[in-house]
Design a protein around this motif. Structure first.
Motif, mmCIF file in Angstrom:
data_model
loop_
_atom_site.group_PDB
_atom_site.id
_atom_site.type_symbol
_atom_site.label_atom_id
_atom_site.label_comp_id
_atom_site.label_asym_id
_atom_site.label_seq_id
_atom_site.Cartn_x
_atom_site.Cartn_y
_atom_site.Cartn_z
ATOM 1 N N ARG A 129 2.522 1.998 -3.399
ATOM 2 C CA ARG A 129 1.303 2.519 -4.382
ATOM 3 C C ARG A 129 1.336 4.011 -3.995
ATOM 4 O O ARG A 129 0.976 4.874 -4.983
ATOM 5 N N VAL A 159 0.815 -1.310 0.052
ATOM 6 C CA VAL A 159 -0.095 0.159 -0.120
ATOM 7 C C VAL A 159 0.890 1.172 -0.203
ATOM 8 O O VAL A 159 0.685 2.394 -0.831
ATOM 9 N N ASP A 203 -6.389 0.129 -11.721
ATOM 10 C CA ASP A 203 -7.400 -0.680 -10.810
ATOM 11 C C ASP A 203 -6.657 -1.035 -9.550
ATOM 12 O O ASP A 203 -5.730 -1.910 -9.669
ATOM 13 N N ALA A 204 -7.384 -0.841 -8.163
ATOM 14 C CA ALA A 204 -6.714 -1.245 -7.221
ATOM 15 C C ALA A 204 -7.545 -2.005 -6.394
ATOM 16 O O ALA A 204 -7.522 -2.087 -5.170
ATOM 17 N N SER A 205 -8.754 -2.629 -6.954
ATOM 18 C CA SER A 205 -9.781 -3.296 -6.526
ATOM 19 C C SER A 205 -9.223 -4.653 -5.599
ATOM 20 O O SER A 205 -9.493 -4.940 -4.592
ATOM 21 N N GLN A 206 -8.198 -5.345 -6.490
ATOM 22 C CA GLN A 206 -7.673 -6.517 -6.084
ATOM 23 C C GLN A 206 -6.733 -6.274 -4.638
ATOM 24 O O GLN A 206 -6.786 -6.973 -3.736
ATOM 25 N N THR A 253 -5.867 -6.666 1.004
ATOM 26 C CA THR A 253 -5.433 -5.858 2.080
ATOM 27 C C THR A 253 -6.558 -5.919 3.053
ATOM 28 O O THR A 253 -6.222 -5.969 4.271
ATOM 29 N N LEU A 254 -7.916 -5.653 2.670
ATOM 30 C CA LEU A 254 -8.611 -5.812 3.957
ATOM 31 C C LEU A 254 -9.042 -7.184 4.452
ATOM 32 O O LEU A 254 -8.903 -7.329 5.507
ATOM 33 N N HIS A 259 -7.205 -3.838 -2.788
ATOM 34 C CA HIS A 259 -8.097 -3.438 -1.709
ATOM 35 C C HIS A 259 -8.605 -4.727 -0.869
ATOM 36 O O HIS A 259 -8.754 -4.624 0.232
ATOM 37 N N GLU A 260 -8.887 -5.582 -1.841
ATOM 38 C CA GLU A 260 -9.746 -6.857 -1.271
ATOM 39 C C GLU A 260 -8.651 -7.627 -0.591
ATOM 40 O O GLU A 260 -9.206 -8.098 0.739
#
Length: 209
Positions: free
Chosen positions: A54, A51, A63-66, A71-72, A68-69
């Protein structure tokens, strides 16, 4: 008969002092506690570093959806690991208080006003006190574990949505039961303290006015 009494005293002495062997279990729990804690802190750095890369590289267009998922999910898993460390610490603390000795430094700090209740545990008087605290931590671990898997769940059909809602309802019900049990235990403790037999008045003194 005298020889039997000597053997009886010896067995009673060994049985009474064997409780201090639980000190080995306390040491083992403390080693496991620090191991889980250090491993979790190291894993936290592995989650934070991508993170930070980035952010410092200003990669905000991709796209940072992957990321984000992932990391969460990893952060929730780290919370679960911290709860496991808390469980080990509570267990070591309870074993020491029940079988080895009282924590004199903690009680001195509390009496002097320099510290509050350690983890809300003082005093652990019996196994019920230890069990009550461990049940709360275990419940929290299970809830966080469920949340960790729920983050990655894809609800595609109405039936899956119903299952997901039923799971949340069961979690809420479990929390309510734990809260209710804690309140009942506190009420019984207060009732027991009020029902203690008061000392009889000295002779020669009448209760009447």
């Amino acid at each position: 008969m005298a020889s039997f009494q000597k053997i009886e005293r010896l067995v009673e002495y060994l049985l009474w002092n064997s409780r201090r062997a639980m000190f080995l279990a306390v040491i083992a729990c403390m080693v496991a506690f620090f191991t889980v804690l250090f491993m979790t802190v190291i894993d936290l750095f592995h989650v934070v570093i991508p993170v930070l890369k980035r952010i410092f590289s200003l990669e905000f267009t991709t796209d940072a959806s992957q990321l984000h998922e992932e990391t969460l999910k990893h952060v929730v898993g780290l919370v679960d690991s911290f709860l496991v460390a808390i469980f080990l610490l509570l267990f070591a603390y309870g074993l020491y208080e029940l079988f080895v000795s009282e924590l004199d430094p903690a009680r001195k700090d509390i009496k002097s006003g320099g510290a509050t209740m350690v983890l809300g545990l003082l005093p652990i008087r019996n196994l019920d006190d230890l069990k009550s605290n461990l049940v709360k931590v275990i419940t929290a671990i299970l809830i966080v574990t469920l949340f960790e898997h729920a983050v990655a769940v894809d609800v595609n059909t109405p039936v899956e949505l119903v299952y997901f809602a039923a799971t949340i309802l069961l979690v809420a019900l479990a929390l309510y039961v734990v809260h209710l049990a804690t309140n009942l235990r506190l009420i019984r403790g207060e009732a027991g303290s009020h029902n203690e037999v008061s000392p009889a008045p000295p002779d020669g003194k009448s209760r009447a006015g």
